[in-house]
Motif scaffolding. Structure first.
Motif, PDB file in Angstrom:
ATOM      1  N   PHE A 117       4.348 -16.080 -16.908  1.00 47.11           N
ATOM      2  CA  PHE A 117       4.599 -15.357 -15.660  1.00 47.11           C
ATOM      3  C   PHE A 117       4.656 -13.844 -15.859  1.00 47.11           C
ATOM      4  O   PHE A 117       4.196 -13.081 -14.997  1.00 47.11           O
ATOM      5  N   GLY A 118       5.205 -13.395 -16.995  1.00 45.42           N
ATOM      6  CA  GLY A 118       5.288 -11.947 -17.247  1.00 45.42           C
ATOM      7  C   GLY A 118       3.913 -11.299 -17.193  1.00 45.42           C
ATOM      8  O   GLY A 118       3.765 -10.158 -16.743  1.00 45.42           O
ATOM      9  N   LEU A 119       2.918 -12.039 -17.627  1.00 41.33           N
ATOM     10  CA  LEU A 119       1.551 -11.499 -17.595  1.00 41.33           C
ATOM     11  C   LEU A 119       0.989 -11.532 -16.183  1.00 41.33           C
ATOM     12  O   LEU A 119       0.261 -10.631 -15.769  1.00 41.33           O
ATOM     13  N   ASP A 120       1.318 -12.580 -15.452  1.00 45.22           N
ATOM     14  CA  ASP A 120       0.867 -12.649 -14.057  1.00 45.22           C
ATOM     15  C   ASP A 120       1.357 -11.422 -13.295  1.00 45.22           C
ATOM     16  O   ASP A 120       0.619 -10.802 -12.531  1.00 45.22           O
ATOM     17  N   LEU A 121       2.616 -11.088 -13.546  1.00 46.37           N
ATOM     18  CA  LEU A 121       3.222  -9.956 -12.847  1.00 46.37           C
ATOM     19  C   LEU A 121       2.504  -8.648 -13.209  1.00 46.37           C
ATOM     20  O   LEU A 121       2.177  -7.832 -12.345  1.00 46.37           O
ATOM     21  N   ARG A 122       2.230  -8.465 -14.506  1.00 47.19           N
ATOM     22  CA  ARG A 122       1.526  -7.243 -14.943  1.00 47.19           C
ATOM     23  C   ARG A 122       0.122  -7.201 -14.328  1.00 47.19           C
ATOM     24  O   ARG A 122      -0.345  -6.153 -13.884  1.00 47.19           O
ATOM     25  N   ALA A 123      -0.559  -8.341 -14.330  1.00 41.44           N
ATOM     26  CA  ALA A 123      -1.922  -8.386 -13.780  1.00 41.44           C
ATOM     27  C   ALA A 123      -1.915  -8.096 -12.284  1.00 41.44           C
ATOM     28  O   ALA A 123      -2.798  -7.414 -11.759  1.00 41.44           O
ATOM     29  N   TYR A 124      -0.900  -8.604 -11.599  1.00 38.33           N
ATOM     30  CA  TYR A 124      -0.771  -8.357 -10.157  1.00 38.33           C
ATOM     31  C   TYR A 124      -0.582  -6.860  -9.906  1.00 38.33           C
ATOM     32  O   TYR A 124      -1.227  -6.280  -9.012  1.00 38.33           O
ATOM     33  N   ALA A 125       0.262  -6.229 -10.749  1.00 39.01           N
ATOM     34  CA  ALA A 125       0.475  -4.781 -10.619  1.00 39.01           C
ATOM     35  C   ALA A 125      -0.834  -4.029 -10.847  1.00 39.01           C
ATOM     36  O   ALA A 125      -1.178  -3.100 -10.110  1.00 39.01           O
ATOM     37  N   PHE A 126      -1.593  -4.450 -11.847  1.00 40.53           N
ATOM     38  CA  PHE A 126      -2.869  -3.801 -12.166  1.00 40.53           C
ATOM     39  C   PHE A 126      -3.835  -3.931 -10.985  1.00 40.53           C
ATOM     40  O   PHE A 126      -4.485  -2.967 -10.578  1.00 40.53           O
ATOM     41  N   ALA A 127      -3.898  -5.144 -10.414  1.00 39.39           N
ATOM     42  CA  ALA A 127      -4.823  -5.390  -9.300  1.00 39.39           C
ATOM     43  C   ALA A 127      -4.415  -4.561  -8.076  1.00 39.39           C
ATOM     44  O   ALA A 127      -5.264  -3.952  -7.421  1.00 39.39           O
ATOM     45  N   LEU A 128      -3.105  -4.516  -7.777  1.00 36.63           N
ATOM     46  CA  LEU A 128      -2.658  -3.752  -6.604  1.00 36.63           C
ATOM     47  C   LEU A 128      -2.870  -2.257  -6.813  1.00 36.63           C
ATOM     48  O   LEU A 128      -3.249  -1.540  -5.885  1.00 36.63           O
ATOM     49  N   ALA A 129      -2.613  -1.785  -8.033  1.00 39.92           N
ATOM     50  CA  ALA A 129      -2.773  -0.354  -8.295  1.00 39.92           C
ATOM     51  C   ALA A 129      -4.230   0.060  -8.129  1.00 39.92           C
ATOM     52  O   ALA A 129      -4.511   1.174  -7.688  1.00 39.92           O
ATOM     53  N   HIS A 130      -5.164  -0.823  -8.456  1.00 42.71           N
ATOM     54  CA  HIS A 130      -6.574  -0.473  -8.356  1.00 42.71           C
ATOM     55  C   HIS A 130      -7.149  -0.727  -6.970  1.00 42.71           C
ATOM     56  O   HIS A 130      -7.973   0.055  -6.493  1.00 42.71           O
ATOM     57  N   GLY A 131      -6.764  -1.827  -6.360  1.00 40.31           N
ATOM     58  CA  GLY A 131      -7.390  -2.203  -5.094  1.00 40.31           C
ATOM     59  C   GLY A 131      -8.822  -2.638  -5.328  1.00 40.31           C
ATOM     60  O   GLY A 131      -9.338  -2.565  -6.453  1.00 40.31           O
ATOM     61  N   GLU A 132      -9.483  -3.084  -4.281  1.00 35.56           N
ATOM     62  CA  GLU A 132     -10.839  -3.612  -4.435  1.00 35.56           C
ATOM     63  C   GLU A 132     -11.809  -2.542  -4.947  1.00 35.56           C
ATOM     64  O   GLU A 132     -12.587  -2.784  -5.863  1.00 35.56           O
ATOM     65  N   ASP A 133     -11.739  -1.345  -4.352  1.00 36.81           N
ATOM     66  CA  ASP A 133     -12.635  -0.278  -4.804  1.00 36.81           C
ATOM     67  C   ASP A 133     -12.337   0.122  -6.231  1.00 36.81           C
ATOM     68  O   ASP A 133     -13.247   0.402  -7.018  1.00 36.81           O
ATOM     69  N   GLY A 134     -11.056   0.149  -6.551  1.00 36.93           N
ATOM     70  CA  GLY A 134     -10.651   0.534  -7.905  1.00 36.93           C
ATOM     71  C   GLY A 134     -11.167  -0.437  -8.947  1.00 36.93           C
ATOM     72  O   GLY A 134     -11.598  -0.034 -10.029  1.00 36.93           O
ATOM     73  N   LEU A 135     -11.128  -1.728  -8.639  1.00 34.16           N
ATOM     74  CA  LEU A 135     -11.625  -2.728  -9.589  1.00 34.16           C
ATOM     75  C   LEU A 135     -13.137  -2.565  -9.791  1.00 34.16           C
ATOM     76  O   LEU A 135     -13.651  -2.708 -10.897  1.00 34.16           O
ATOM     77  N   ARG A 136     -13.822  -2.254  -8.699  1.00 33.99           N
ATOM     78  CA  ARG A 136     -15.268  -2.028  -8.805  1.00 33.99           C
ATOM     79  C   ARG A 136     -15.531  -0.802  -9.692  1.00 33.99           C
ATOM     80  O   ARG A 136     -16.461  -0.777 -10.493  1.00 33.99           O
ATOM     81  N   HIS A 137     -14.663   0.194  -9.536  1.00 35.40           N
ATOM     82  CA  HIS A 137     -14.791   1.403 -10.351  1.00 35.40           C
ATOM     83  C   HIS A 137     -14.575   1.085 -11.836  1.00 35.40           C
ATOM     84  O   HIS A 137     -15.241   1.653 -12.704  1.00 35.40           O
ATOM     85  N   VAL A 138     -13.645   0.161 -12.118  1.00 34.83           N
ATOM     86  CA  VAL A 138     -13.404  -0.287 -13.501  1.00 34.83           C
ATOM     87  C   VAL A 138     -14.718  -0.785 -14.106  1.00 34.83           C
ATOM     88  O   VAL A 138     -15.103  -0.403 -15.214  1.00 34.83           O
ATOM     89  N   ALA A 139     -15.409  -1.656 -13.360  1.00 33.65           N
ATOM     90  CA  ALA A 139     -16.665  -2.227 -13.871  1.00 33.65           C
ATOM     91  C   ALA A 139     -17.700  -1.130 -14.091  1.00 33.65           C
ATOM     92  O   ALA A 139     -18.332  -1.053 -15.151  1.00 33.65           O
TER      93      ALA A 139
END
Lengths: 130, 506
Positions: free
Chosen positions: B326-348
């Motif tokens: 669960f600790g990782l789920d929480l970190r991943a959720y924070a990462f996803a929210l901080a980036h948002g959809e456009d941010g994740l696309r920018h990561v790629a």
């Protein structure tokens, strides 16, 4: 490309095994070039005597610090003997691939001639770019 | 060489600690007689500063993602944002108990539910389970799901074969074998799956084809739609290994490409701790066909409440204690929210740009097989070094002296003396240029220096052959064997400078 030693009296496969045929028994090992590419071998997994393999099946596994490689059956065969020294001395495959580093002996049940190549063809294979 | 790692002669705590007192501790009131200790626990006894200094010194002899770039191809070694660490350490997250009543765990369940929805969108596959503990575990669980699917159709006796390309991660055939399948290798041409070879191998014996896209050569399998069609026409399932998902985040998805099930590594793509800093998380996403087989419990929402649902008759069951990491789920959720959809696309986009920038520079120094445009990683061949009596391993060791981690070496095995380099979006242009400079300096060094590297680390060249043949796996074994740390070879004239140990002596 370094070809390593290629003894003229042996036969070879495209997957870098050497084969020595005496009657219906074949002795199989890997070539000098193959051991040099694998680098230091640390573990050899050999078949037990009596086990049968189809042509092209994985008979033995060699593990080096760099990678893990299969050794293939050059023809359908039944293993009669595996090199008992390699369990404690896997380095023999590096030090003496055509002598103390032999892997297994097998009784041939299938046709070998189609897959084996001579020393000159093997040398050309190793020299040609991948 | 400007990098100097600390070099402490740091003995195990046991060797510096006071002899533990052997008196039993005073009894804790209320603990029944039969459960009390009769002798002391044998822990090394040290003061707090002694312990803190011990671990600080050990950390100074280490290298991690907080120390410098980590260009391990196919590993996506990202910096782990500190804000995610803070969130995961908050008592509301860190002190949760898996057996706590659902009514008191609504926040955690909501985070799991919402993360699952985000990952469903990222993968293009509607149903998600956060349960598997790591990538290989995700692979294994997915293969068990595929087994269950074929069994339900009465085809399991026949479908015993899993196909893997010759560029596959070693875990793919290993997971297939663990799940009771035999594996068959499909050869590549120009670094991509050879479609005719795949079609020839597919049959009514095929259970599944496992593929990474982009693959380990950093190439996008552009025939993926034809691959999916051929696999499905044979009645087999198509499995997506999410190791390289970073390259396609928000641009395309396993679902759009026709995959039936995918694992993704939160510890790669979603910047949660990785390797020694784990544990990992090998989340699974599945389409409608395979979703009924996902592990239980599933997190479901009824109205405004969240609960764990065990009532999935086709599920392969539970595969991990509690509900995943669960600790990782929480970190991943924070990462996803901080980036948002456009941010994740920018990561790629950024990871692909980094990789091509680096590939175009390093491709002038060493041969690059396959086509020139790559995705998030690329492969070089160290074969020409052999003319100088040097191998890829020597170059990798020499890079350590530059203060960067070595790339993945000798993989993929279809490239001679290969190096696989991935510098994800977290690395700046300055980091990339420094990495390029480090490779240039390493290549310009003498063969002798390359073979003797590393020399500026806490340890010298490790004897890998001896380590494999005579493994020393505990401090007791090490003590029995005599302490034998390989010290680096002395530096050449003019390179001498004070190591941490010298400073301590002074």
């Amino acid at each position: 490309m370094e070809t390593g030693k290629i003894p003229p009296e042996l036969k070879y496969t495209k997957s870098h095994e050497w084969v020595k045929i005496e009657g219906s028994i074949a002795t199989v090992g890997i070539t000098d070039h193959a051991q040099s590419e694998l680098t230091d071998i640390v573990f050899v997994d050999l078949p037990s005597a009596g086990k049968s393999f189809d042509a092209g099946a994985s008979v033995a596994v060699l593990e080096s610090v760099k990678t893990v490689a299969d050794v293939y059956a050059p023809a359908s065969c039944r293993v009669t003997e595996a090199n008992p020294e390699l369990k404690t001395h896997p380095e023999y495959v590096n030090q003496d691939p055509y002598g103390k580093g032999w892997l297994f002996r097998c009784e041939l049940t299938g046709d070998l001639t189609a897959v084996l190549i001579g020393p000159d063809d093997y040398k050309r294979l190793v020299e040609s770019p991948a | 060489m400007s990098y100097r790692q600390a070099r402490w002669d740091e003995p195990p705590l046991w060797e510096v600690a006071r002899e533990p007192s052997l008196e039993a501790p005073p009894p804790i009131p209320g603990v029944p007689e039969g459960f009390r200790r009769r002798s002391a626990v044998r822990w090394p006894e040290l003061s707090e500063p002694a312990i803190v200094r011990h671990y600080t010194r050990l950390s100074q002899m280490n290298f991690g993602i907080d120390s410098g770039p980590y260009p391990l191809g196919s590993c996506t070694m990202k910096y782990n944002p500190k804000v995610s660490e803070l969130l995961a350490r908050r008592p509301g997250a860190a002190q949760m108990h898996p057996r706590q009543p659902e009514a008191t765990a609504q926040g955690s369940l909501e985070i799991m539910y919402r993360l699952e929805r985000i990952l469903a969108k990222v993968t293009g596959l509607p149903e998600v389970s956060l349960q598997p503990a790591a990538g290989a575990h995700g692979e294994y669980v997915a293969l068990l799901m595929i087994r269950a699917y074929h069994r339900d159709r009465g085809e399991l006796d026949r479908r015993t074969e899993v196909l893997v390309p010759d560029t596959a991660h070693g875990t793919n055939p290993a997971s297939a074998a663990m799940a009771g399948f035999t594996t068959r290798e499909i050869r590549s041409v120009d670094g991509c799956v050879h479609l005719p070879a795949l079609k020839e191998a597919l049959s009514d014996r095929t259970a599944c084809f496992m593929l990474t896209n982009p693959n380990t050569a950093g190439l996008f399998e552009s025939e993926i739609l034809e691959i999916a069609e051929a696999v499905h026409a044979a009645g087999a399932m198509l499995y997506y290994d999410g190791a390289n998902l970073n390259a396609i985040l928000g641009i395309t998805s396993p679902g759009r490409m026709g995959f039936d099930v995918a694992h993704l590594n939160l510890h790669k793509t979603f910047a949660t701790p990785h390797g020694g800093g784990g544990p990992g998380a090998g989340v699974l996403a599945a389409n409608e066909t395979l979703a009924p087989y996902l592990p239980v419990p599933r997190v479901v929402r009824s109205g405004r409440r969240y609960r764990l649902d065990y009532d999935r008759p086709k599920s392969i069951g539970k595969v991990k204690l509690a509900y995943g990491n669960f600790g990782l789920d929480l970190r991943a959720y924070a990462f996803a929210l901080a980036h948002g959809e456009d941010g994740l696309r920018h990561v790629a986009r950024r990871s692909v740009l980094n990789s091509n920038y680096m590939a175009s520079r390093l491709g002038k120094l060493l041969p690059r097989p396959f086509r020139s445009l790559v995705k998030h990683e690329f492969v070089l061949s160290g074969a020409p070094l052999k003319e100088r009596g040097v191998r890829t391993i020597d170059l990798a060791k020499r890079l350590l002296d530059e203060g960067v981690h070595a790339p993945t070496v000798y993989f993929p095995s279809l490239v001679e003396e290969s190096l696989m380099i991935e510098l994800p979006e977290t690395e700046s242009k300055r980091d990339l240029d420094a990495f390029g400079d480090a490779i240039e300096r390493a290549l310009a060094d003498t063969p002798e220096n390359l073979r003797r590297a590393p020399r500026s680390l806490s340890v010298g060249r490790i004897d890998e052959v001896r380590a494999a043949r005579e493994p020393v796996l505990s401090w007791k074994d090490q003590r029995a064997a005599g302490r034998n740390v390989e010290r680096p070879a002395p530096l050449p004239e003019g390179h001498e400078s004070a190591s941490a140990q010298d400073l301590r002596r002074a």
